[in-house]
Design a protein around this motif. Structure first.
Motif, PDB file in Angstrom:
ATOM      1  N   LEU A  10       0.832  -1.201   0.000  1.00 44.57           N
ATOM      2  CA  LEU A  10       0.000   0.000   0.000  1.00 44.57           C
ATOM      3  C   LEU A  10       0.869   1.255   0.000  1.00 44.57           C
ATOM      4  O   LEU A  10       0.590   2.223  -0.725  1.00 44.57           O
ATOM      5  N   MET A  11       1.957   1.233   0.772  1.00 44.36           N
ATOM      6  CA  MET A  11       2.862   2.378   0.823  1.00 44.36           C
ATOM      7  C   MET A  11       3.527   2.598  -0.533  1.00 44.36           C
ATOM      8  O   MET A  11       3.609   3.730  -1.022  1.00 44.36           O
ATOM      9  N   VAL A  12       4.009   1.529  -1.152  1.00 41.95           N
ATOM     10  CA  VAL A  12       4.666   1.658  -2.456  1.00 41.95           C
ATOM     11  C   VAL A  12       3.672   2.142  -3.508  1.00 41.95           C
ATOM     12  O   VAL A  12       3.999   3.005  -4.334  1.00 41.95           O
ATOM     13  N   THR A  13       2.460   1.628  -3.465  1.00 42.86           N
ATOM     14  CA  THR A  13       1.435   2.071  -4.412  1.00 42.86           C
ATOM     15  C   THR A  13       1.155   3.570  -4.250  1.00 42.86           C
ATOM     16  O   THR A  13       1.054   4.311  -5.239  1.00 42.86           O
ATOM     17  N   GLY A  14       1.053   4.028  -3.017  1.00 47.16           N
ATOM     18  CA  GLY A  14       0.811   5.449  -2.769  1.00 47.16           C
ATOM     19  C   GLY A  14       1.970   6.318  -3.214  1.00 47.16           C
ATOM     20  O   GLY A  14       1.779   7.376  -3.820  1.00 47.16           O
TER      21      GLY A  14
END
Length: 82
Positions: free
Chosen positions: A13-17
């Motif tokens: 989720l962090m990488v996607t954001g």
């Protein structure tokens, strides 16, 4: 869920954001640069720099009329206080 699964989900989720923000900012910067170049083509060089009509001379000190008026007002104030 175990802690490993939660950490994997959080990392994805962090990488996607971060990728989403990076892509958005890249598009924004590209759009601003493109707009700057487009507006630069239509810019009129005659109106690029404002013309100065007259130079303003800086005054040296306070005018004597102001000093006289202030002195008279102070004297009048002091006379009323007595």
């Amino acid at each position: 869920m175990d802690i490993g699964g939660l950490l994997t989900t959080a990392a994805s989720l962090m990488v996607t954001g971060m990728v989403g923000v990076f892509v958005f900012l890249s598009i924004l910067i590209s759009a601003v640069i493109l707009m700057s170049k487009v507006v630069g083509r239509f810019d009129d060089p005659a109106t690029a720099e404002p013309t100065r009509t007259a130079k303003i001379q800086p005054q040296q000190g306070v005018p004597q009329a102001h000093i006289a008026a202030i002195s008279a007002a102070i004297a009048q104030f002091r006379n009323k206080q007595k």
